[in-house]
Design an enzyme around this catalytic site. Structure first.
Site, PDB file in Angstrom:
ATOM      1  N   LYS A 133      40.180  28.092  31.655  1.00  0.00           N
ATOM      2  CA  LYS A 133      40.554  28.405  30.274  1.00  0.00           C
ATOM      3  C   LYS A 133      40.948  27.179  29.465  1.00  0.00           C
ATOM      4  O   LYS A 133      40.103  26.508  28.905  1.00  0.00           O
ATOM      5  CB  LYS A 133      41.631  29.488  30.244  1.00  0.00           C
ATOM      6  CG  LYS A 133      41.114  30.838  30.750  1.00  0.00           C
ATOM      7  CD  LYS A 133      42.009  31.969  30.382  1.00  0.00           C
ATOM      8  CE  LYS A 133      41.517  33.294  30.961  1.00  0.00           C
ATOM      9  NZ  LYS A 133      40.241  33.749  30.422  1.00  0.00           N
ATOM     10  N   ASP A 140      46.628  30.727  41.285  1.00  0.00           N
ATOM     11  CA  ASP A 140      45.690  30.939  40.185  1.00  0.00           C
ATOM     12  C   ASP A 140      46.453  30.689  38.878  1.00  0.00           C
ATOM     13  O   ASP A 140      47.129  31.565  38.358  1.00  0.00           O
ATOM     14  CB  ASP A 140      45.148  32.368  40.241  1.00  0.00           C
ATOM     15  CG  ASP A 140      44.171  32.678  39.105  1.00  0.00           C
ATOM     16  OD1 ASP A 140      44.115  31.891  38.136  1.00  0.00           O
ATOM     17  OD2 ASP A 140      43.486  33.715  39.172  1.00  0.00           O
ATOM     18  N   PHE A 162      44.706  39.990  38.635  1.00  0.00           N
ATOM     19  CA  PHE A 162      43.446  39.808  37.911  1.00  0.00           C
ATOM     20  C   PHE A 162      42.984  38.378  38.156  1.00  0.00           C
ATOM     21  O   PHE A 162      43.572  37.429  37.646  1.00  0.00           O
ATOM     22  CB  PHE A 162      43.584  40.054  36.413  1.00  0.00           C
ATOM     23  CG  PHE A 162      42.264  39.905  35.694  1.00  0.00           C
ATOM     24  CD1 PHE A 162      41.353  40.954  35.694  1.00  0.00           C
ATOM     25  CD2 PHE A 162      41.919  38.722  35.079  1.00  0.00           C
ATOM     26  CE1 PHE A 162      40.113  40.822  35.070  1.00  0.00           C
ATOM     27  CE2 PHE A 162      40.687  38.580  34.449  1.00  0.00           C
ATOM     28  CZ  PHE A 162      39.786  39.632  34.443  1.00  0.00           C
TER      29      PHE A 162
END
Length: 417
Positions: free
Chosen positions: A271, A242, A157
């Site tokens: 984030k 990531d 994801f």
């Protein structure tokens, strides 16, 4: 019963008098059904606690999918944002501003890299990393034009843009959005043999999550990341990590790659970098890699804006102390010890994760992940399900041990353990 708001907790706004049901109905009437949130409407938050419009308090064990690593409305981050709001919030990259250089310098230093390309969201940062890898492949590695290939892992994801969902194996994320961008090859996550077979002379990058969050907090086999690092060095391929969810303290280290002593060629961050205040993301790498860009080839109006830089600088300062990483490691050991005991009861079929991050697979006889999440919500604890049977636990790193134990006690009760 859901816990009532307690002494010292943030109160809902004075004008928040509309019922939970009416607010949910209004939201669902005026937005496409792209999310299936729990039926709770938050009106205030502080630290590890959130308060709904009825004044009920909830322990937050999701932390905005790691965007709230430092808790809701962390005083240091709010102070940094307020101070910057009184000065300047946006210049665009058409001009320099006085927070930009310090942000890039200090984030590069935190990562042990040289250059920082700031963006806003995680998906933007991943797209930026993909463009970077291709351009590096053509300009530095010498891959023939239009032939660059990037290897990714199944169950990944990395975001929801059309390019990114094109190399997803999640049918819900991928279906009906084609035609898909070519140039990607998918191999099973954790399979070093398959990775080695997929990397060819035209491969410019391997893009991986060091721990797959959305897939259920999947930790790869020991030695996998180190093996990928060795392979990419051997084949002159970029290793792009990531770390949008796994990075910035979540796993007990600044970066999840550190658990195997690995330093990738490119970090993709987001984030927690915005402290739960503003969206901030970045691609961080060497001058050889990010130096391939020229003016006009990539950019973002809001990327690296003064407000974002002010908040992110405070995030970096907080991470420099090592306090949050150490706390995540210590409380994470406690969390996983308690969750392993739940597995022994048979009410849980699997527990995965690292630091203050866990994926818990619920036994079918107990219920679905959604049902368990709803039962926990009724008891004043918020988590979120994924892929049917799994709930994810990722509390703010500043959570108190007593609050963490309270959440675990409610989970035991809900599971009937």
């Amino acid at each position: 019963m859901r816990a009532r708001i307690g002494k010292g907790a943030p109160s809902p706004p004075g004008d928040a008098v509309t019922s939970t049901e009416a607010l949910i109905a209004a939201a669902e009437a005026h937005t496409p059904h792209t999310y299936h949130p729990l039926p709770v409407v938050i009106a205030g938050a502080e630290g590890a606690w959130m308060t709904d419009v009825d004044g009920r308090r909830y322990l937050d064990l999701l932390a905005g999918y790691s965007a709230l690593n430092f808790g809701h409305r962390n005083p240091r981050l709010i102070a940094a944002a307020k101070a910057q709001l009184d000065r300047v919030t946006l210049t665009s990259r058409a001009f320099h501003h006085d927070r930009f250089g310090a942000f890039c310098e200090q984030l590069a230093e935190l990562c042990g890299m040289e250059l920082v390309l700031p963006m806003n969201t995680g998906a933007e940062a991943v797209e930026t990393a993909l463009k970077t890898a291709r351009k590096w492949g053509y300009r530095v590695k010498g891959v023939p034009d239009g032939r660059a290939k990037i290897v990714v892992a199944g169950n990944n994801f990395h975001g929801r843009t059309t390019t990114i969902v094109g190399f997803s194996t999640d049918l819900e994320a991928r279906a009906d959005f084609g035609p898909y961008t070519p140039g990607f090859e998918i191999v099973p996550y954790g399979d070093l043999t398959a990775m080695r077979a997929a990397v060819s002379e035209n491969t410019v990058a391997v893009l991986l999550e060091p721990i797959q969050g959305e897939a259920g907090v999947l930790v790869p086999p020991a030695g996998y990341l180190a093996g990928v690092r060795e392979l990419t060095r051997e084949r002159n391929v970029l290793f792009v990590a990531d770390e949008i969810q796994s990075g910035l303290g979540r796993t007990g280290r600044t970066f999840a790659c550190e658990h195997e002593g690995v330093v990738p060629d490119v970090y993709v961050l987001g984030k927690a970098l915005g402290g739960g205040v503003v969206p901030v993301s970045a691609v961080v790498s060497s001058a050889e890699v990010l130096g391939v860009f020229r003016p006009g080839e990539h950019g973002s109006t809001f990327g690296g804006n003064p407000l974002a830089c002010a908040v992110a600088l405070e995030v970096i300062a907080m991470l420099r102390t090592g306090e949050y990483q150490a706390r995540a490691a210590r409380l994470g050991e406690h969390l996983h010890g308690e969750l392993r005991q739940l597995k022994d009861t048979g009410r849980v079929t699997a527990v995965r994760g690292r630091g203050l991050w866990a994926g818990v697979d619920i036994a079918p006889a107990v219920g679905t992940g959604r049902e368990v999440s709803e039962r926990l919500m009724e008891r004043g604890v918020l988590v979120k399900d994924t892929h049917g049977a799994t709930i994810r636990i990722a509390p703010p790193l500043m959570i108190g041990e007593e609050d963490l134990d309270r959440g675990l006690a409610e989970l035991r009760a809900v599971l009937g353990a």
